[in-house]
Design a protein around this motif. Structure first.
Motif, mmCIF file in Angstrom:
data_model
loop_
_atom_site.group_PDB
_atom_site.id
_atom_site.type_symbol
_atom_site.label_atom_id
_atom_site.label_comp_id
_atom_site.label_asym_id
_atom_site.label_seq_id
_atom_site.Cartn_x
_atom_site.Cartn_y
_atom_site.Cartn_z
ATOM 1 N N GLU A 53 0.839 -1.198 0.000
ATOM 2 C CA GLU A 53 0.000 0.000 0.000
ATOM 3 C C GLU A 53 0.875 1.250 0.000
ATOM 4 O O GLU A 53 1.853 1.330 0.735
ATOM 5 C CB GLU A 53 -0.852 0.019 1.281
ATOM 6 C CG GLU A 53 -2.330 0.078 1.018
ATOM 7 C CD GLU A 53 -3.164 0.112 2.288
ATOM 8 O OE1 GLU A 53 -2.771 -0.535 3.280
ATOM 9 O OE2 GLU A 53 -4.190 0.786 2.276
ATOM 10 N N GLY A 54 0.518 2.198 -0.868
ATOM 11 C CA GLY A 54 1.269 3.447 -0.927
ATOM 12 C C GLY A 54 2.356 3.475 -1.981
ATOM 13 O O GLY A 54 2.846 4.558 -2.341
ATOM 14 N N GLU A 55 2.723 2.306 -2.500
ATOM 15 C CA GLU A 55 3.755 2.257 -3.541
ATOM 16 C C GLU A 55 3.158 2.558 -4.913
ATOM 17 O O GLU A 55 1.938 2.543 -5.098
ATOM 18 C CB GLU A 55 4.439 0.890 -3.535
ATOM 19 C CG GLU A 55 5.264 0.637 -2.284
ATOM 20 C CD GLU A 55 5.955 -0.721 -2.319
ATOM 21 O OE1 GLU A 55 5.523 -1.619 -3.079
ATOM 22 O OE2 GLU A 55 6.950 -0.874 -1.569
ATOM 23 N N ASP A 56 4.032 2.847 -5.860
ATOM 24 C CA ASP A 56 3.609 3.187 -7.211
ATOM 25 C C ASP A 56 3.874 2.026 -8.164
ATOM 26 O O ASP A 56 4.747 1.182 -7.907
ATOM 27 C CB ASP A 56 4.378 4.410 -7.724
ATOM 28 C CG ASP A 56 4.202 5.630 -6.849
ATOM 29 O OD1 ASP A 56 5.064 6.538 -6.916
ATOM 30 O OD2 ASP A 56 3.207 5.697 -6.092
ATOM 31 N N ALA A 57 3.132 2.017 -9.262
ATOM 32 C CA ALA A 57 3.344 0.997 -10.292
ATOM 33 C C ALA A 57 3.073 1.587 -11.667
ATOM 34 O O ALA A 57 2.285 2.528 -11.804
ATOM 35 C CB ALA A 57 2.426 -0.200 -10.057
ATOM 36 N N ALA A 108 0.553 5.905 -5.283
ATOM 37 C CA ALA A 108 0.057 5.756 -3.905
ATOM 38 C C ALA A 108 -1.024 4.684 -3.861
ATOM 39 O O ALA A 108 -2.166 4.951 -3.452
ATOM 40 C CB ALA A 108 -0.464 7.098 -3.387
ATOM 41 N N SER A 109 -0.668 3.492 -4.293
ATOM 42 C CA SER A 109 -1.658 2.432 -4.474
ATOM 43 C C SER A 109 -2.426 2.112 -3.195
ATOM 44 O O SER A 109 -1.902 2.206 -2.083
ATOM 45 C CB SER A 109 -0.985 1.169 -5.004
ATOM 46 O OG SER A 109 0.031 0.754 -4.127
ATOM 47 N N GLN A 110 -3.679 1.740 -3.409
ATOM 48 C CA GLN A 110 -4.561 1.348 -2.316
ATOM 49 C C GLN A 110 -4.934 -0.125 -2.500
ATOM 50 O O GLN A 110 -4.792 -0.676 -3.586
ATOM 51 C CB GLN A 110 -5.826 2.213 -2.339
ATOM 52 C CG GLN A 110 -5.550 3.702 -2.272
ATOM 53 C CD GLN A 110 -6.806 4.527 -2.481
ATOM 54 O OE1 GLN A 110 -7.931 4.031 -2.375
ATOM 55 N NE2 GLN A 110 -6.624 5.804 -2.785
ATOM 56 N N LEU A 111 -5.437 -0.718 -1.429
ATOM 57 C CA LEU A 111 -5.832 -2.127 -1.503
ATOM 58 C C LEU A 111 -6.850 -2.351 -2.614
ATOM 59 O O LEU A 111 -6.854 -3.389 -3.281
ATOM 60 C CB LEU A 111 -6.414 -2.589 -0.162
ATOM 61 C CG LEU A 111 -5.454 -2.600 1.016
ATOM 62 C CD1 LEU A 111 -6.194 -2.988 2.297
ATOM 63 C CD2 LEU A 111 -4.278 -3.530 0.774
ATOM 64 N N SER A 112 -7.708 -1.355 -2.831
ATOM 65 C CA SER A 112 -8.772 -1.484 -3.833
ATOM 66 C C SER A 112 -8.229 -1.492 -5.270
ATOM 67 O O SER A 112 -8.966 -1.791 -6.202
ATOM 68 C CB SER A 112 -9.779 -0.343 -3.687
ATOM 69 O OG SER A 112 -9.132 0.906 -3.888
ATOM 70 N N TYR A 113 -6.972 -1.174 -5.446
ATOM 71 C CA TYR A 113 -6.383 -1.194 -6.791
ATOM 72 C C TYR A 113 -6.082 -2.623 -7.271
ATOM 73 O O TYR A 113 -5.807 -2.837 -8.447
ATOM 74 C CB TYR A 113 -5.086 -0.388 -6.819
ATOM 75 C CG TYR A 113 -5.238 1.116 -6.745
ATOM 76 C CD1 TYR A 113 -4.145 1.947 -6.967
ATOM 77 C CD2 TYR A 113 -6.439 1.713 -6.424
ATOM 78 C CE1 TYR A 113 -4.263 3.323 -6.897
ATOM 79 C CE2 TYR A 113 -6.566 3.085 -6.339
ATOM 80 C CZ TYR A 113 -5.463 3.888 -6.571
ATOM 81 O OH TYR A 113 -5.574 5.264 -6.476
ATOM 82 N N SER A 114 -6.139 -3.561 -6.371
ATOM 83 C CA SER A 114 -5.848 -4.940 -6.766
ATOM 84 C C SER A 114 -6.820 -5.420 -7.828
ATOM 85 O O SER A 114 -8.012 -5.107 -7.790
ATOM 86 C CB SER A 114 -5.932 -5.862 -5.544
ATOM 87 O OG SER A 114 -4.900 -5.597 -4.635
ATOM 88 N N GLY A 115 -6.307 -6.178 -8.765
ATOM 89 C CA GLY A 115 -7.131 -6.704 -9.851
ATOM 90 C C GLY A 115 -6.267 -6.943 -11.066
ATOM 91 O O GLY A 115 -5.041 -6.781 -11.018
ATOM 92 N N THR A 116 -6.914 -7.298 -12.157
ATOM 93 C CA THR A 116 -6.197 -7.484 -13.415
ATOM 94 C C THR A 116 -6.476 -6.298 -14.326
ATOM 95 O O THR A 116 -7.636 -5.947 -14.541
ATOM 96 C CB THR A 116 -6.608 -8.797 -14.093
ATOM 97 O OG1 THR A 116 -6.349 -9.889 -13.211
ATOM 98 C CG2 THR A 116 -5.826 -9.000 -15.382
ATOM 99 N N TYR A 117 -5.434 -5.715 -14.830
ATOM 100 C CA TYR A 117 -5.545 -4.549 -15.699
ATOM 101 C C TYR A 117 -5.362 -4.975 -17.148
ATOM 102 O O TYR A 117 -4.386 -5.653 -17.484
ATOM 103 C CB TYR A 117 -4.507 -3.500 -15.303
ATOM 104 C CG TYR A 117 -4.815 -2.843 -13.985
ATOM 105 C CD1 TYR A 117 -4.600 -3.520 -12.783
ATOM 106 C CD2 TYR A 117 -5.356 -1.567 -13.930
ATOM 107 C CE1 TYR A 117 -4.913 -2.928 -11.563
ATOM 108 C CE2 TYR A 117 -5.658 -0.967 -12.710
ATOM 109 C CZ TYR A 117 -5.433 -1.658 -11.540
ATOM 110 O OH TYR A 117 -5.753 -1.080 -10.332
ATOM 111 N N PHE A 118 -6.309 -4.568 -17.967
ATOM 112 C CA PHE A 118 -6.248 -4.879 -19.391
ATOM 113 C C PHE A 118 -6.160 -3.592 -20.199
ATOM 114 O O PHE A 118 -6.862 -2.621 -19.907
ATOM 115 C CB PHE A 118 -7.510 -5.622 -19.845
ATOM 116 C CG PHE A 118 -7.657 -6.998 -19.299
ATOM 117 C CD1 PHE A 118 -8.482 -7.251 -18.215
ATOM 118 C CD2 PHE A 118 -6.983 -8.064 -19.888
ATOM 119 C CE1 PHE A 118 -8.633 -8.535 -17.718
ATOM 120 C CE2 PHE A 118 -7.133 -9.349 -19.395
ATOM 121 C CZ PHE A 118 -7.957 -9.582 -18.309
#
Lengths: 114, 111
Positions: B14-18, B77-87
């Protein structure tokens, strides 16, 4: 307002039977798309309807697959003589026709062919 | 030919960037980004058009390099809710609007 709806949510059928999957797009969206998503895979384009134009069927995998859209709204995807490799989640999406045409997806129909 | 996404998977705290990348061998009209959570429908995040215009959610940023036919999605600043598969989905013209999707990038955000 209501989003894209699809029915049924799940369908189990025997190999060789025909199935019909229904999509009800967002009201006012003149473009409608069908995609297929196999387990753990990306989305595969099947067919695209835009207004009254002839549909783009270039993604249909075989002549067992067909789709129609009645009255510019509801669409039905029909798979004849189903095969086990047809098992997948079938997703419908709709969009406006304009510069920005973000597609809004329905919840999908999970088809299992036994 | 489907676009190529990289990386295939990424794990963050959490909080890291991607950054997620999408590359095509074809000249593109637009690039679309979607996020899909397990068992749910893909949700629209961003559309980027040839020529520089874009539309999407406020907290999402992305770029489209027309010379390289590459797009990048920036998750800060990633949050837990960002989890998933990105297309990423690509369209080669403004009239043919069906999308060709990449194979996805699985993002996991840990607490």
């Amino acid at each position: 307002g209501a989003g894209v709806s699809q029915s049924p949510s799940n369908k189990v059928t025997e190999k060789g039977k025909d199935v019909e999957l229904r999509c009800d797009p967002i009201s006012g969206h003149t473009a409608l798309y069908w995609y297929r998503q196999s387990l753990g895979q990306g989305l595969e384009f099947l067919i695209y309807f835009q207004g009254n134009s002839a549909p783009d069927k270039s993604g249909l995998p075989s002549d067992r697959f067909s789709a129609e859209r009645t009255g510019g709204s509801v669409s039905t995807l029909t798979i004849q003589r189903t095969q086990q490799e047809d098992s997948a989640v079938y997703l419908c999406a709709s969009s406006l026709i304009g510069q920005y045409y973000e597609q809004y997806f329905g919840p999908g129909t999970r088809l299992t062919v036994t | 030919q489907q676009p190529v996404q990289s990386p295939q998977a990424v794990i963050l705290r959490e909080g890291e960037d991607a950054v997620i990348n999408c590359s095509s061998s074809k000249a593109l009209y637009s690039v679309h980004w979607y996020r899909q959570k397990h068992g749910e429908a893909p949700v629209f995040l961003m559309i980027l058009l040839k020529g520089g215009e874009q539309k999407g959610h406020e907290k999402i940023s992305a770029s489209f390099n027309e010379k390289k036919q590459q797009s990048s999605l920036y998750l800060t600043a990633s949050q837990l809710s960002y989890s998933g598969t990105y297309f990423c989905g690509t369209a080669v013209s403004g009239s043919a609007r069906q999308l060709t999707f990449g194979s996805g990038t699985q993002l996991t955000v840990l607490p």
